[in-house]
Design a protein around this motif. Structure first.
Motif, short mmCIF file in Angstrom:
data_model
loop_
_atom_site.label_atom_id
_atom_site.label_comp_id
_atom_site.label_asym_id
_atom_site.label_seq_id
_atom_site.Cartn_x
_atom_site.Cartn_y
_atom_site.Cartn_z
N GLY A 65 41.61 26.96 36.31
CA GLY A 65 41.87 27.80 37.48
C GLY A 65 43.16 27.42 38.17
N MET A 66 43.44 26.12 38.29
CA MET A 66 44.69 25.66 38.90
C MET A 66 45.89 26.11 38.08
SD MET A 66 44.53 23.92 41.74
CE MET A 66 46.07 23.03 41.61
N LEU A 67 45.77 26.02 36.76
CA LEU A 67 46.87 26.43 35.90
C LEU A 67 47.16 27.92 36.04
CD1 LEU A 67 48.88 25.65 33.68
CD2 LEU A 67 47.09 26.11 31.99
N VAL A 68 46.10 28.73 36.08
CA VAL A 68 46.29 30.17 36.24
C VAL A 68 46.92 30.49 37.59
CG1 VAL A 68 45.06 32.37 36.47
CG2 VAL A 68 44.40 30.75 34.67
N THR A 69 46.48 29.78 38.63
CA THR A 69 47.02 29.99 39.98
C THR A 69 48.51 29.65 40.05
OG1 THR A 69 44.87 29.47 40.93
CG2 THR A 69 46.76 29.41 42.42
N LEU A 70 48.90 28.55 39.41
CA LEU A 70 50.30 28.15 39.43
C LEU A 70 51.17 29.10 38.62
CD1 LEU A 70 49.89 24.27 39.07
CD2 LEU A 70 50.63 25.51 41.10
N LEU A 71 50.66 29.54 37.48
CA LEU A 71 51.42 30.49 36.66
C LEU A 71 51.56 31.83 37.36
CD1 LEU A 71 49.99 29.73 33.09
CD2 LEU A 71 52.22 29.07 34.03
N SER A 72 50.64 32.11 38.28
CA SER A 72 50.71 33.37 39.04
C SER A 72 51.54 33.20 40.32
CB SER A 72 49.30 33.84 39.40
OG SER A 72 48.51 34.02 38.24
N ASN A 73 52.17 32.04 40.47
CA ASN A 73 53.01 31.75 41.65
C ASN A 73 52.22 31.80 42.95
OD1 ASN A 73 55.43 31.41 40.14
ND2 ASN A 73 55.68 33.64 40.04
N GLN A 74 50.95 31.43 42.87
CA GLN A 74 50.11 31.36 44.08
C GLN A 74 50.02 29.90 44.53
OE1 GLN A 74 48.87 34.03 45.60
NE2 GLN A 74 49.69 35.44 44.05
N ASP A 75 51.17 29.36 44.94
CA ASP A 75 51.24 27.93 45.28
C ASP A 75 50.34 27.58 46.46
OD1 ASP A 75 53.05 27.78 43.26
OD2 ASP A 75 54.81 27.65 44.54
N GLU A 76 50.26 28.47 47.45
CA GLU A 76 49.43 28.18 48.62
C GLU A 76 47.96 28.05 48.24
OE1 GLU A 76 50.07 30.98 51.68
OE2 GLU A 76 52.18 30.43 52.00
N TRP A 77 47.51 28.95 47.34
CA TRP A 77 46.13 28.87 46.89
C TRP A 77 45.88 27.57 46.11
CZ3 TRP A 77 42.15 31.82 48.33
CH2 TRP A 77 42.44 33.06 48.93
N ALA A 78 46.85 27.19 45.29
CA ALA A 78 46.72 25.95 44.51
C ALA A 78 46.66 24.74 45.42
CB ALA A 78 47.89 25.83 43.53
N TYR A 79 47.52 24.73 46.45
CA TYR A 79 47.54 23.62 47.40
C TYR A 79 46.21 23.53 48.15
CZ TYR A 79 49.04 20.77 51.36
OH TYR A 79 49.15 19.79 52.32
N ALA A 80 45.69 24.68 48.57
CA ALA A 80 44.40 24.70 49.28
C ALA A 80 43.27 24.22 48.37
CB ALA A 80 44.11 26.11 49.80
N ALA A 81 43.31 24.63 47.10
CA ALA A 81 42.27 24.22 46.16
C ALA A 81 42.27 22.70 45.95
CB ALA A 81 42.46 24.93 44.83
#
Length: 230
Positions: A65-81
């Protein structure tokens, strides 16, 4: 310290108390090495509290899930996760510390409580003297079991030295922890030696032991009552 038939109860009481406390400290997060292991395991990998296999799958799912989030340029979501993951890890870590401490404290109380006799002393009972005791073994499904009869005329601490020979790579365990402290256990080349301090109530006891080991032969050896209340 070498024990013999003249070792007094005050010495044995002090030794029993000191060794049970040392065992308590070594198996809790009060031991700094264990604290570091607990912190690393449960803060970084909190899902492991669910067991290795389930925890591994949860961790792999989170990583994907983190990898998918980062590849989707959703850095804020990744940081929150990541923050939530670490926060859960801290909560799990604190919970495991208290759980381990409570369990260790319960074992400490049990080890320091005298083991109840199976039968009270009767007129025909004779106190077991220091020396060799019978320890016949019988086969069980997952190992071997033996009973050591002991008549305790007085309550107190009794020291047993058990030596087994040609027993493979199995391990010897006592049935029940009440009153039990094992300050010394060593083994080499299929032999095993164990010193057990047992706090017993007055009465007739049957001290049960199990030898568990994959493909281990039936153990043979000796058990000696080294010292008792005088």
């Amino acid at each position: 310290m070498k024990l013999d038939s003249q070792t007094d109860q005050a010495t044995l009481e002090h030794m029993h108390a000191r060794l049970t406390l040392a065992e308590f400290l070594s198996k809790t997060p009060l031991n700094l090495h264990m604290l570091a292991r607990y912190a690393t395991l449960f803060i970084l990998f909190p899902s492991m509290v669910l067991g290795f296999r389930i925890g591994l799958w949860v961790m792999l799912t989170f990583c994907v899930g983190m990898l998918v989030t980062l590849l989707s340029n959703q850095d804020e979501w990744a940081y929150a996760a990541v923050k939530i993951w670490l926060l859960v890890g801290v909560v799990v870590f604190v919970g495991m510390i208290f759980s381990t401490l409570f369990a260790a404290a319960r074992r400490l109380r049990e080890s320091r409580s005298p083991r109840q006799a199976e039968r009270p002393i009767v007129a025909s009972s004779s106190s077991t003297p220091c020396g060799s005791l019978p320890m016949p073994w019988r086969k069980e499904q997952d190992g071997y079991a033996a009973q050591v009869p002991l008549c305790a005329a007085q309550p107190g601490i009794y020291a047993l030295l058990i030596e087994l020979h040609g027993c493979g790579h199995g391990h010897l365990v006592a049935e029940g922890r009440r009153g039990l402290c094992c300050p010394r256990c060593s083994g080499k080349a299929g032999n095993l030696q164990l010193m057990a301090l047992m706090k017993l109530e007055a009465g007739e006891h049957r001290l049960r032991w199990r030898f568990v080991g994959k493909d281990s032969p039936c153990p043979s050896g000796t058990v000696e009552l080294v010292c008792r209340p005088i």
